[in-house]
Design a protein around this motif. Structure first.
Motif, PDB file in Angstrom:
ATOM      1  N   GLY A 180      16.957  99.734  61.065  1.00 16.96           N
ATOM      2  CA  GLY A 180      16.908 100.578  59.818  1.00 16.96           C
ATOM      3  C   GLY A 180      15.660 100.369  59.156  1.00 16.96           C
ATOM      4  O   GLY A 180      14.791  99.698  59.653  1.00 16.96           O
ATOM      5  N   PHE A 181      15.563 101.034  58.201  1.00 17.43           N
ATOM      6  CA  PHE A 181      14.439 100.688  56.998  1.00 17.43           C
ATOM      7  C   PHE A 181      14.857 100.452  55.717  1.00 17.43           C
ATOM      8  O   PHE A 181      15.806 101.119  55.169  1.00 17.43           O
ATOM      9  CB  PHE A 181      13.726 102.037  57.408  1.00 17.43           C
ATOM     10  N   PHE A 182      14.109  99.511  55.066  1.00 19.09           N
ATOM     11  CA  PHE A 182      14.530  99.144  53.772  1.00 19.09           C
ATOM     12  C   PHE A 182      13.501  98.890  52.887  1.00 19.09           C
ATOM     13  O   PHE A 182      11.995  98.868  53.445  1.00 19.09           O
ATOM     14  CB  PHE A 182      15.151  97.747  54.093  1.00 19.09           C
ATOM     15  N   LYS A 183      13.756  98.753  51.704  1.00 16.68           N
ATOM     16  CA  LYS A 183      12.544  98.648  50.697  1.00 16.68           C
ATOM     17  C   LYS A 183      13.011  97.412  49.813  1.00 16.68           C
ATOM     18  O   LYS A 183      14.384  97.032  49.557  1.00 16.68           O
ATOM     19  CB  LYS A 183      12.437  99.720  49.818  1.00 16.68           C
ATOM     20  N   THR A 184      12.034  96.645  49.402  1.00 21.63           N
ATOM     21  CA  THR A 184      12.229  95.733  48.489  1.00 21.63           C
ATOM     22  C   THR A 184      11.544  96.043  47.299  1.00 21.63           C
ATOM     23  O   THR A 184      10.431  96.573  47.136  1.00 21.63           O
ATOM     24  CB  THR A 184      11.889  94.321  49.050  1.00 21.63           C
ATOM     25  N   CYS A 185      12.214  95.768  46.073  1.00 21.82           N
ATOM     26  CA  CYS A 185      11.472  96.235  44.902  1.00 21.82           C
ATOM     27  C   CYS A 185      12.140  95.154  43.899  1.00 21.82           C
ATOM     28  O   CYS A 185      13.011  94.909  43.774  1.00 21.82           O
ATOM     29  CB  CYS A 185      11.714  97.725  44.568  1.00 21.82           C
ATOM     30  N   MET A 186      10.748  95.017  42.806  1.00 20.54           N
ATOM     31  CA  MET A 186      11.083  94.278  41.547  1.00 20.54           C
ATOM     32  C   MET A 186      11.417  95.426  40.404  1.00 20.54           C
ATOM     33  O   MET A 186      10.812  96.446  40.264  1.00 20.54           O
ATOM     34  CB  MET A 186       9.970  93.669  41.096  1.00 20.54           C
ATOM     35  N   ILE A 187      11.950  94.837  39.462  1.00 24.36           N
ATOM     36  CA  ILE A 187      12.179  95.679  38.254  1.00 24.36           C
ATOM     37  C   ILE A 187      12.024  94.699  37.153  1.00 24.36           C
ATOM     38  O   ILE A 187      12.649  93.887  36.761  1.00 24.36           O
ATOM     39  CB  ILE A 187      13.576  96.313  38.055  1.00 24.36           C
ATOM     40  N   SER A 188      11.129  95.266  36.135  1.00 24.79           N
ATOM     41  CA  SER A 188      10.935  94.476  34.956  1.00 24.79           C
ATOM     42  C   SER A 188      11.676  94.739  34.105  1.00 24.79           C
ATOM     43  O   SER A 188      12.831  95.520  34.006  1.00 24.79           O
ATOM     44  CB  SER A 188       9.490  94.698  34.418  1.00 24.79           C
ATOM     45  N   GLU A 189      11.844  93.678  33.014  1.00 29.29           N
ATOM     46  CA  GLU A 189      12.759  93.794  31.985  1.00 29.29           C
ATOM     47  C   GLU A 189      13.050  95.131  31.168  1.00 29.29           C
ATOM     48  O   GLU A 189      13.948  95.684  30.965  1.00 29.29           O
ATOM     49  CB  GLU A 189      12.494  92.574  30.758  1.00 29.29           C
ATOM     50  N   ASP A 190      11.742  95.785  31.058  1.00 31.33           N
ATOM     51  CA  ASP A 190      11.526  97.010  30.438  1.00 31.33           C
ATOM     52  C   ASP A 190      11.842  98.320  31.301  1.00 31.33           C
ATOM     53  O   ASP A 190      11.504  99.263  30.885  1.00 31.33           O
ATOM     54  CB  ASP A 190      10.274  97.199  29.373  1.00 31.33           C
ATOM     55  N   GLY A 191      12.187  97.950  32.589  1.00 27.21           N
ATOM     56  CA  GLY A 191      12.661  99.032  33.297  1.00 27.21           C
ATOM     57  C   GLY A 191      11.500  99.401  34.286  1.00 27.21           C
ATOM     58  O   GLY A 191      11.792 100.377  35.362  1.00 27.21           O
ATOM     59  N   ASP A 203      11.251  85.752  49.360  1.00 26.37           N
ATOM     60  CA  ASP A 203      10.728  85.436  47.940  1.00 26.37           C
ATOM     61  C   ASP A 203      11.375  84.466  47.272  1.00 26.37           C
ATOM     62  O   ASP A 203      11.118  83.963  46.209  1.00 26.37           O
ATOM     63  CB  ASP A 203      10.465  86.686  46.957  1.00 26.37           C
ATOM     64  N   ALA A 204      12.733  84.520  47.429  1.00 25.57           N
ATOM     65  CA  ALA A 204      13.592  83.719  46.610  1.00 25.57           C
ATOM     66  C   ALA A 204      14.391  82.342  47.450  1.00 25.57           C
ATOM     67  O   ALA A 204      15.268  81.818  47.305  1.00 25.57           O
ATOM     68  CB  ALA A 204      15.102  84.745  46.408  1.00 25.57           C
ATOM     69  N   LEU A 205      13.151  82.013  48.528  1.00 25.20           N
ATOM     70  CA  LEU A 205      13.915  80.917  49.237  1.00 25.20           C
ATOM     71  C   LEU A 205      14.119  79.511  48.543  1.00 25.20           C
ATOM     72  O   LEU A 205      14.930  78.619  48.714  1.00 25.20           O
ATOM     73  CB  LEU A 205      12.682  80.501  50.186  1.00 25.20           C
ATOM     74  N   ASP A 206      13.161  79.326  47.644  1.00 23.41           N
ATOM     75  CA  ASP A 206      13.421  78.157  46.555  1.00 23.41           C
ATOM     76  C   ASP A 206      14.296  78.562  45.510  1.00 23.41           C
ATOM     77  O   ASP A 206      14.367  77.597  44.470  1.00 23.41           O
ATOM     78  CB  ASP A 206      12.141  77.635  46.118  1.00 23.41           C
ATOM     79  N   MET A 207      15.079  79.427  45.123  1.00 21.07           N
ATOM     80  CA  MET A 207      15.704  79.755  43.867  1.00 21.07           C
ATOM     81  C   MET A 207      16.942  79.995  44.284  1.00 21.07           C
ATOM     82  O   MET A 207      17.512  80.025  45.617  1.00 21.07           O
ATOM     83  CB  MET A 207      15.235  81.306  43.586  1.00 21.07           C
ATOM     84  N   ASP A 208      17.915  79.956  43.232  1.00 25.76           N
ATOM     85  CA  ASP A 208      19.391  80.105  43.614  1.00 25.76           C
ATOM     86  C   ASP A 208      19.931  81.539  43.460  1.00 25.76           C
ATOM     87  O   ASP A 208      21.276  81.711  43.337  1.00 25.76           O
ATOM     88  CB  ASP A 208      20.024  78.948  42.971  1.00 25.76           C
ATOM     89  N   SER A 209      19.009  82.509  43.151  1.00 25.56           N
ATOM     90  CA  SER A 209      19.342  83.653  42.884  1.00 25.56           C
ATOM     91  C   SER A 209      18.102  84.585  43.282  1.00 25.56           C
ATOM     92  O   SER A 209      16.946  84.339  43.388  1.00 25.56           O
ATOM     93  CB  SER A 209      19.794  84.165  41.499  1.00 25.56           C
ATOM     94  N   TYR A 210      18.601  85.946  43.971  1.00 25.33           N
ATOM     95  CA  TYR A 210      17.412  86.541  44.223  1.00 25.33           C
ATOM     96  C   TYR A 210      16.646  87.072  43.230  1.00 25.33           C
ATOM     97  O   TYR A 210      16.968  87.135  42.093  1.00 25.33           O
ATOM     98  CB  TYR A 210      18.066  87.842  45.057  1.00 25.33           C
ATOM     99  N   THR A 211      15.343  87.477  43.537  1.00 28.23           N
ATOM    100  CA  THR A 211      14.250  87.719  42.432  1.00 28.23           C
ATOM    101  C   THR A 211      14.053  89.393  42.887  1.00 28.23           C
ATOM    102  O   THR A 211      13.024  89.841  41.929  1.00 28.23           O
ATOM    103  CB  THR A 211      13.264  87.212  42.469  1.00 28.23           C
ATOM    104  N   CYS A 212      14.395  89.878  43.995  1.00 23.25           N
ATOM    105  CA  CYS A 212      14.221  91.487  43.917  1.00 23.25           C
ATOM    106  C   CYS A 212      15.356  92.002  44.490  1.00 23.25           C
ATOM    107  O   CYS A 212      16.356  91.403  44.810  1.00 23.25           O
ATOM    108  CB  CYS A 212      12.903  91.487  44.623  1.00 23.25           C
ATOM    109  N   ASP A 213      15.240  93.354  44.601  1.00 26.17           N
ATOM    110  CA  ASP A 213      16.427  94.106  45.128  1.00 26.17           C
ATOM    111  C   ASP A 213      16.038  94.488  46.743  1.00 26.17           C
ATOM    112  O   ASP A 213      14.667  94.621  46.943  1.00 26.17           O
ATOM    113  CB  ASP A 213      16.563  95.585  44.515  1.00 26.17           C
ATOM    114  N   ALA A 214      16.957  94.426  47.244  1.00 27.74           N
ATOM    115  CA  ALA A 214      16.548  94.957  48.884  1.00 27.74           C
ATOM    116  C   ALA A 214      17.638  96.030  49.007  1.00 27.74           C
ATOM    117  O   ALA A 214      18.885  95.984  49.032  1.00 27.74           O
ATOM    118  CB  ALA A 214      16.765  93.902  49.886  1.00 27.74           C
ATOM    119  N   ILE A 215      17.016  97.499  49.285  1.00 24.00           N
ATOM    120  CA  ILE A 215      17.923  98.709  49.442  1.00 24.00           C
ATOM    121  C   ILE A 215      17.684  99.428  50.692  1.00 24.00           C
ATOM    122  O   ILE A 215      16.408  99.402  50.943  1.00 24.00           O
ATOM    123  CB  ILE A 215      17.588  99.487  48.392  1.00 24.00           C
ATOM    124  N   ALA A 216      18.694  99.715  51.465  1.00 21.34           N
ATOM    125  CA  ALA A 216      18.490 100.439  52.617  1.00 21.34           C
ATOM    126  C   ALA A 216      18.078 101.865  52.408  1.00 21.34           C
ATOM    127  O   ALA A 216      18.724 102.380  51.493  1.00 21.34           O
ATOM    128  CB  ALA A 216      19.671 100.593  53.506  1.00 21.34           C
TER     129      ALA A 216
END
Lengths: 242, 242
Positions: B67-78, B95-108
């Motif tokens: 399949g084909f995915f995109k990863t994207c970030m969204i700022s507070e103001d959209g 990108d979130a290996l050291d975090m306890d929550s994901y920092t971006c969206d991953a969408i198919a």
DNA sequence: CGGCTAGTTGAAGACTGTCAAAGCCTGTGG
DNA sequence: CCACAGGCTTTGACAGTCTTCAACTAGCCG
């Protein structure tokens, strides 16, 4: 001079200021703590000097201990892009960890000092080290993505503001003032990082000054209206570029 | 349809094509090889479905199997920024290996399958794993920097060409044709990634077609003049944007 | 002092964005 | 089976931001 990140190293032998609860800062402290038992090689660097160049055989990782650096890539046909400005606590050479030669240039923008970390050795002997590197790498990716977002979606002036705010924040994390910045790079370098021409950077700074939000004196910049500046970047203002 | 990365998974139960001597590919093979002894959880994903969202608690790393995915970030103001398009062999959540929550969206972007990797577990039990992750992270940084260079220094048309060539190369590394591309993303998504408006992307494609370098049929694109296209990006042609 | 680099400012132009309209394709539902 | 709605794409005309080109100033150093 408003502040100074680099000079007078020796007058200030240990710059372990308070480290705020920043992610980066805590990582850094751990790194420096970890390294205290290791005989790292220190190297003094002067402005315009290369720490390493793309293509050179990779030996080590470098921890910036003092000074201000830029890392940049150059394409075959000569296009150049500054990928980041690095200061105390940042690592140089992360992008080439799995390569046997560096993939970017690291250049000092003023006098500084770097610590040479024998990566392979540290990995083998310090169990925490590799994990820490992983965190730092992930953090670098997030930071890059953040700038991709900034550069890709904000107007010229907003980008400049975002840069100033970010720099102030980083300086603050190192114990300096967040409002009195001393730029270590030229307008052209700043523009390159933000994907702008140097004249555009100048114009943005002039305009911000004319609005009373900042005060510009060459490379010394004072942020007078932090909340105003923040609202320019995070607020809903600004052209809808995307 | 020119080619297909996603559908008919079951008709093609094992897509272990030849893997060229690409850096990424070899890493990938190792990853898949490593994982053969581990009971990874497979998950089927449909177009527009989220693999994870920014802010959700991070549990695992995901390996794109199809399949084909995109990863994207969204700022507070959209403001939104697509940070990359991911296909077979790519990892989601790095990108979130050291975090306890994901920092971006991953969408198919279409139907696909992902393998869920228990990161902590693998780190502890597979000595090679952490090292491999380090390499992949460093590679991601280099790739990001490459796009920062491309987007920051090339004109709209050149960016589109760079994207097409890169996509072709990636597809080739997976065993597909490098000249017959099936775009899985909309013009708007492509533009977002390249920091362009969708109309500009369309115009660039139309213009390239009128020059006989590519053939466009909706999302199916054929690269007719590879050398010509390459010279547009690597050659000295193009406006000197920086 | 002269040359050099860095920075500022102005005017004109170009590339890309904005707005708008129309075509195309797909899937749904009558 | 056709109609229609909705999303995606294409194309045009126009506007705007940023770049380009140029001139000028300021600071630094041999």
């Amino acid at each position: 001079m408003l502040h100074d990140t680099a000079i007078d190293l020796d007058q200030r032998p240990d710059m372990n200021f308070h480290f705020p609860q920043q992610e980066r800062a805590s990582e850094t402290r751990s790194l420096e703590t970890l390294l205290q038992e290791w005989p790292v090689q220190r190297r003094r660097i002067h402005a315009k000097q290369y720490v390493f160049r793309a293509g050179q055989p990779r030996q080590s990782l470098f921890l910036v201990h003092a000074g201000f650096f830029k890392t940049c890539m150059i394409s075959e046909d000569g296009r150049e892009k500054i990928t980041g400005f690095r200061m105390r606590g940042d690592l140089l050479g992360l992008d080439a960890l799995d390569m046997d030669s560096y993939t970017c240039d690291a250049i000092a923008l003023d006098t500084g000092e770097i610590w040479e970390l024998p990566y392979a050795q540290l990995c083998n002997n310090l169990p925490e080290f590799q994990q820490r590197i992983t965190s730092i790498l992930a953090g670098e990716i997030r930071r890059d993505w953040g700038w991709m977002l900034t550069v890709g979606t904000l107007s010229a002036e907003q980008r400049v503001v975002a840069f100033l705010l970010d720099l102030g924040q980083r300086l603050e994390a190192l114990g300096f003032s967040a409002r009195r910045l001393m730029l270590r790079m030229t307008r052209a370098e700043l523009g390159n990082f933000l994907s702008l021409k140097l004249e555009t950077v100048t114009r943005a700074l002039s305009h911000l000054q004319s609005q009373g939000m900042i005060e510009v004196a060459g490379r010394e910049i004072r942020l007078d209206d932090l909340t105003g500046l923040r609202s320019m970047v995070y607020g809903s203002a600004g052209r809808s570029c995307h």
